[in-house]
Design an enzyme around this catalytic site. Structure first.
Site, PDB file in Angstrom:
ATOM      1  N   CYS A 134      -3.778 -17.310  15.804  1.00  0.00           N
ATOM      2  CA  CYS A 134      -3.503 -16.297  16.829  1.00  0.00           C
ATOM      3  C   CYS A 134      -3.622 -16.945  18.199  1.00  0.00           C
ATOM      4  O   CYS A 134      -4.299 -17.963  18.341  1.00  0.00           O
ATOM      5  CB  CYS A 134      -4.535 -15.171  16.752  1.00  0.00           C
ATOM      6  SG  CYS A 134      -4.492 -14.256  15.220  1.00  0.00           S
TER       7      CYS A 134
ATOM      8  N   ARG B 164       7.237  -0.122   1.790  1.00  0.00           N
ATOM      9  CA  ARG B 164       7.085  -1.201   2.758  1.00  0.00           C
ATOM     10  C   ARG B 164       5.836  -2.017   2.455  1.00  0.00           C
ATOM     11  O   ARG B 164       4.872  -1.498   1.900  1.00  0.00           O
ATOM     12  CB  ARG B 164       7.018  -0.658   4.186  1.00  0.00           C
ATOM     13  CG  ARG B 164       5.966   0.417   4.418  1.00  0.00           C
ATOM     14  CD  ARG B 164       6.414   1.344   5.555  1.00  0.00           C
ATOM     15  NE  ARG B 164       5.371   2.279   5.963  1.00  0.00           N
ATOM     16  CZ  ARG B 164       5.078   3.414   5.335  1.00  0.00           C
ATOM     17  NH1 ARG B 164       5.692   3.708   4.208  1.00  0.00           N
ATOM     18  NH2 ARG B 164       4.147   4.227   5.786  1.00  0.00           N
TER      19      ARG B 164
ATOM     20  N   ARG C 126      -8.995  -8.357  10.578  1.00  0.00           N
ATOM     21  CA  ARG C 126      -8.807  -9.424   9.584  1.00  0.00           C
ATOM     22  C   ARG C 126      -9.639 -10.653   9.906  1.00  0.00           C
ATOM     23  O   ARG C 126      -9.229 -11.785   9.636  1.00  0.00           O
ATOM     24  CB  ARG C 126      -7.326  -9.794   9.473  1.00  0.00           C
ATOM     25  CG  ARG C 126      -6.495  -8.641   9.023  1.00  0.00           C
ATOM     26  CD  ARG C 126      -5.418  -9.015   8.036  1.00  0.00           C
ATOM     27  NE  ARG C 126      -4.650  -7.808   7.774  1.00  0.00           N
ATOM     28  CZ  ARG C 126      -3.583  -7.438   8.485  1.00  0.00           C
ATOM     29  NH1 ARG C 126      -3.104  -8.233   9.421  1.00  0.00           N
ATOM     30  NH2 ARG C 126      -2.978  -6.304   8.217  1.00  0.00           N
TER      31      ARG C 126
ATOM     32  N   LYS D 276      -2.975   4.808   6.974  1.00  0.00           N
ATOM     33  CA  LYS D 276      -3.054   5.407   8.306  1.00  0.00           C
ATOM     34  C   LYS D 276      -2.889   6.923   8.235  1.00  0.00           C
ATOM     35  O   LYS D 276      -1.947   7.411   7.610  1.00  0.00           O
ATOM     36  CB  LYS D 276      -1.975   4.805   9.196  1.00  0.00           C
ATOM     37  CG  LYS D 276      -2.134   3.306   9.401  1.00  0.00           C
ATOM     38  CD  LYS D 276      -1.017   2.757  10.262  1.00  0.00           C
ATOM     39  CE  LYS D 276      -1.099   1.250  10.399  1.00  0.00           C
ATOM     40  NZ  LYS D 276      -0.672   0.529   9.159  1.00  0.00           N
TER      41      LYS D 276
ATOM     42  N   CYS E  42     -11.362  -7.958  15.529  1.00  0.00           N
ATOM     43  CA  CYS E  42     -10.215  -8.035  14.611  1.00  0.00           C
ATOM     44  C   CYS E  42     -10.551  -7.502  13.219  1.00  0.00           C
ATOM     45  O   CYS E  42     -11.586  -7.826  12.647  1.00  0.00           O
ATOM     46  CB  CYS E  42      -9.742  -9.487  14.498  1.00  0.00           C
ATOM     47  SG  CYS E  42      -8.358  -9.675  13.365  1.00  0.00           S
TER      48      CYS E  42
ATOM     49  N   ASP F 298      -7.156   4.387  10.236  1.00  0.00           N
ATOM     50  CA  ASP F 298      -6.768   3.686   9.013  1.00  0.00           C
ATOM     51  C   ASP F 298      -7.927   3.938   8.046  1.00  0.00           C
ATOM     52  O   ASP F 298      -9.022   3.394   8.233  1.00  0.00           O
ATOM     53  CB  ASP F 298      -6.535   2.192   9.289  1.00  0.00           C
ATOM     54  CG  ASP F 298      -5.414   1.632   8.424  1.00  0.00           C
ATOM     55  OD1 ASP F 298      -5.211   2.175   7.315  1.00  0.00           O
ATOM     56  OD2 ASP F 298      -4.759   0.664   8.841  1.00  0.00           O
TER      57      ASP F 298
ATOM     58  N   ARG G  55       0.825  -1.218   0.000  1.00  0.00           N
ATOM     59  CA  ARG G  55       0.000   0.000   0.000  1.00  0.00           C
ATOM     60  C   ARG G  55       0.856   1.264   0.000  1.00  0.00           C
ATOM     61  O   ARG G  55       0.491   2.255  -0.595  1.00  0.00           O
ATOM     62  CB  ARG G  55      -0.897  -0.026   1.240  1.00  0.00           C
ATOM     63  CG  ARG G  55      -1.559   1.294   1.562  1.00  0.00           C
ATOM     64  CD  ARG G  55      -2.812   1.096   2.367  1.00  0.00           C
ATOM     65  NE  ARG G  55      -3.718   0.204   1.675  1.00  0.00           N
ATOM     66  CZ  ARG G  55      -4.616  -0.568   2.286  1.00  0.00           C
ATOM     67  NH1 ARG G  55      -4.732  -0.565   3.594  1.00  0.00           N
ATOM     68  NH2 ARG G  55      -5.411  -1.348   1.578  1.00  0.00           N
ATOM     69  N   TYR G  56       1.970   1.203   0.715  1.00  0.00           N
ATOM     70  CA  TYR G  56       2.847   2.372   0.840  1.00  0.00           C
ATOM     71  C   TYR G  56       4.056   2.187  -0.062  1.00  0.00           C
ATOM     72  O   TYR G  56       4.384   1.066  -0.449  1.00  0.00           O
ATOM     73  CB  TYR G  56       3.291   2.510   2.304  1.00  0.00           C
ATOM     74  CG  TYR G  56       2.161   2.701   3.282  1.00  0.00           C
ATOM     75  CD1 TYR G  56       1.544   3.943   3.431  1.00  0.00           C
ATOM     76  CD2 TYR G  56       1.699   1.638   4.058  1.00  0.00           C
ATOM     77  CE1 TYR G  56       0.506   4.120   4.340  1.00  0.00           C
ATOM     78  CE2 TYR G  56       0.663   1.815   4.972  1.00  0.00           C
ATOM     79  CZ  TYR G  56       0.068   3.058   5.107  1.00  0.00           C
ATOM     80  OH  TYR G  56      -0.955   3.226   6.002  1.00  0.00           O
TER      81      TYR G  56
ATOM     82  N   ASP H 241     -11.632   0.041  13.146  1.00  0.00           N
ATOM     83  CA  ASP H 241     -11.982  -0.068  11.727  1.00  0.00           C
ATOM     84  C   ASP H 241     -13.442  -0.481  11.572  1.00  0.00           C
ATOM     85  O   ASP H 241     -14.057  -1.009  12.503  1.00  0.00           O
ATOM     86  CB  ASP H 241     -11.083  -1.120  11.059  1.00  0.00           C
ATOM     87  CG  ASP H 241      -9.626  -0.671  10.999  1.00  0.00           C
ATOM     88  OD1 ASP H 241      -9.392   0.548  10.869  1.00  0.00           O
ATOM     89  OD2 ASP H 241      -8.739  -1.541  11.085  1.00  0.00           O
TER      90      ASP H 241
ATOM     91  N   CYS I  29      -9.564 -12.076  18.643  1.00  0.00           N
ATOM     92  CA  CYS I  29     -10.171 -10.847  19.149  1.00  0.00           C
ATOM     93  C   CYS I  29     -11.448 -10.567  18.362  1.00  0.00           C
ATOM     94  O   CYS I  29     -11.425 -10.552  17.135  1.00  0.00           O
ATOM     95  CB  CYS I  29      -9.185  -9.697  18.995  1.00  0.00           C
ATOM     96  SG  CYS I  29      -7.524 -10.140  19.559  1.00  0.00           S
TER      97      CYS I  29
HETATM   98  C1  LIG Z   1       0.121  -0.365   9.008  1.00  0.00           C
HETATM   99  C2  LIG Z   1       0.598  -0.840   7.709  1.00  0.00           C
HETATM  100  C3  LIG Z   1       1.928  -0.685   7.336  1.00  0.00           C
HETATM  101  C4  LIG Z   1       2.968  -0.056   8.239  1.00  0.00           C
HETATM  102  O1  LIG Z   1       2.699   1.284   8.483  1.00  0.00           O
HETATM  103  P1  LIG Z   1       3.741   2.146   9.326  1.00  0.00           P
HETATM  104  O2  LIG Z   1       3.050   3.457   9.470  1.00  0.00           O
HETATM  105  O3  LIG Z   1       4.998   2.196   8.530  1.00  0.00           O
HETATM  106  O4  LIG Z   1       3.942   1.454  10.632  1.00  0.00           O
HETATM  107  C5  LIG Z   1       2.310  -1.146   6.102  1.00  0.00           C
HETATM  108  N1  LIG Z   1       1.422  -1.706   5.257  1.00  0.00           N
HETATM  109  C6  LIG Z   1       0.136  -1.841   5.581  1.00  0.00           C
HETATM  110  C7  LIG Z   1      -0.799  -2.447   4.588  1.00  0.00           C
HETATM  111  C8  LIG Z   1      -0.330  -1.419   6.826  1.00  0.00           C
HETATM  112  O5  LIG Z   1      -1.617  -1.586   7.145  1.00  0.00           O
HETATM  113  S1  SF4 Z   2      -6.341  -8.600  16.470  1.00  0.00           S
HETATM  114 FE1  SF4 Z   2      -6.787 -10.201  14.945  1.00  0.00          FE
HETATM  115  S2  SF4 Z   2      -4.789 -10.770  14.136  1.00  0.00           S
HETATM  116 FE2  SF4 Z   2      -4.405  -9.716  16.076  1.00  0.00          FE
HETATM  117  S3  SF4 Z   2      -4.324 -11.325  17.657  1.00  0.00           S
HETATM  118 FE3  SF4 Z   2      -6.423 -10.563  17.587  1.00  0.00          FE
HETATM  119  S4  SF4 Z   2      -7.485 -11.956  16.169  1.00  0.00           S
HETATM  120 FE4  SF4 Z   2      -5.279 -12.197  15.802  1.00  0.00          FE
END
Ligand SMILES: *Cc1c(COP(=O)(O)O)cnc(C)c1O
Ligand code: SF4
Length: 376
Positions: free
Chosen positions: A105, A96, A114, A316, A112, A309, A92-93, A272, A109
């Site tokens: 996990c 990174r 995801r 973010k 979560c 986010d 996305r960025y 989110d 949670c």
């Molecule tokens: C949070 C995140 C990152 C890392 O973001 P930083 O601001 O560098 O910590 C990188 N990729 C994705 C998809 C993210 O959600």
């Molecule tokens: S927030 Fe989601 S990915 Fe993180 S520990 Fe909890 S269930 Fe697992």
């Protein structure tokens, strides 16, 4: 540590009857929620819940509110799938990427982000991980990878090491990060053997997920200490959760305890828009109030960045209380400190031609003392 993490993990509560009617839960009520998103509460975390009431329990016990429907949210609110050039990797960025290396996990949670993949088999495999590593190898602009999931520390030592080793063979990759809830949710997993592996792959950073001060037990502190002693800089990520940590004092205590455990608070996330999690959401004003309560009132080292986010893959965005900068013009910046005292900071003297450039800026210049800078 005396207890073996595998035993604690094997003894997880995954079915309604595993909770033995504790925590005022009706097994019938939980069934629908578990069908939508599995339950996992390992026995270390379950024991904390018994002692500490429900700030921890609410994070992991399925509730009927999750399946009421009616919220307009979606399974993938950050549109991660749209930014996935290969399975389980989000680019996305610019420099990174995030690589999901497991769907397991230590606990699941309920809030979560995801939920769409967590606890589901067949999504992550060694093959998809290798595809992700190859993608990074083929993209020289990537200098930072975040291993996520799921929780990478749920992998076997040998598998985790294989991933780290193949990443470290990539010349242009500078930094490896691991996101994990393990130190706070299954600290016994942090073994001397694991630390010995991790320390071979520096520069390696970890961001640990903690939401409530009661998660920072002696065992959790020990796990953090072992990781820090392995030379791993530790950060934390916290989700702002209604009824759990949306209280300025609770949040301050959490941040202070993290700092004392050698964990530097990194991000505080506005929740989110994940389907079935509306009951955990707070207002952004609640988050700003918490930030005001931290900034200046406790160690600057203990103050995280508060971020949204942005839905649909905006990434973010930092959200700062607007009240610290009251006004700004060519002559001065007027600021208000944490005690609500107002101060003026004179600008560098600007030559007339530079002021010209300044006024061409399409950003509206806030009027000094001309009403609030913020738009609320
Ligand atoms: C949070 C995140 C990152 C890392 O973001 P930083 O601001 O560098 O910590 C990188 N990729 C994705 C998809 C993210 O959600
Ligand atoms: S927030 Fe989601 S990915 Fe993180 S520990 Fe909890 S269930 Fe697992």
């Amino acid at each position: 540590m005396e207890k073996d993490w595998r035993t604690l993990f094997r003894d997880s509560a995954v079915r309604p009857e595993d909770l033995h009617g504790q925590f005022n839960v009706d097994p019938e009520e939980m069934k629908g929620a578990i069908e939508a998103f599995p339950m996992r509460i390992n026995s270390y975390f379950a024991d904390l819940m018994k002692e500490k009431g429900d700030s921890l329990a609410r994070q992991v016990i399925p509730s009927a509110e999750e399946v009421q429907g009616g919220d307009p949210y979606v399974d993938d609110p950050l549109a991660e799938e749209a930014d996935s050039p290969v399975p389980n990797l989000v680019h996305r960025y610019p420099d990174r990427v995030l690589l999901m290396v497991t769907t397991q996990c230590p606990i699941y949670c309920r809030f979560c982000t995801r939920k769409r993949i967590i606890g589901r088999p067949g999504i992550v495999s060694m093959e998809t991980i290798h595809q992700g590593v190859d993608y990074i190898r083929n993209h020289e602009e990537i200098r930072d990878v975040i291993l996520s999931g799921g929780d990478p520390l749920m992998l076997k030592d040998a598998v985790l090491e294989e991933i780290l080793k193949s990443l470290r063979s990539i010349r242009h990759l500078e930094v490896i990060r691991i996101g994990s809830r393990v130190p706070g949710a299954l600290p016994h997993r942090v073994t001397p053997e694991l630390c010995a592996i991790l320390r071979r792959y520096h520069p390696l950073y970890m961001n640990l997920h903690f939401n409530h001060p009661d998660e920072i037990t002696p065992e959790a502190r020990k796990a953090c200490e072992m990781l820090a002693d392995a030379g791993i800089p530790l950060g934390s990520q916290t989700v702002l959760l209604k009824g759990i940590n949306d209280d300025p004092e609770v949040m301050k205590r959490l941040m202070q305890k993290l700092l004392a455990a050698r964990v530097k608070p990194y991000y505080l996330y506005q929740a989110d828009l994940v389907s079935g999690t509306d009951h955990f959401r707070t207002t952004v004003e609640d988050g700003l109030e918490i930030m005001r309560h931290l900034q200046g009132h406790t160690s600057g080292m203990a103050v995280p960045k508060y971020v949204i986010d942005a839905p649909n893959g905006g990434g973010k965005v930092p959200i700062n209380p607007p009240d610290f900068v009251i006004g700004m013009n060519e002559k001065e910046v007027v600021v208000k400190n944490y005690e609500n005292k107002v101060y003026s900071y004179p600008q560098v003297l600007i030559r007339p031609e530079e002021i010209q450039v300044h006024s061409k800026n399409d950003r509206p210049e806030p009027e000094l003392n001309g009403g609030p800078v913020s738009s609320h």
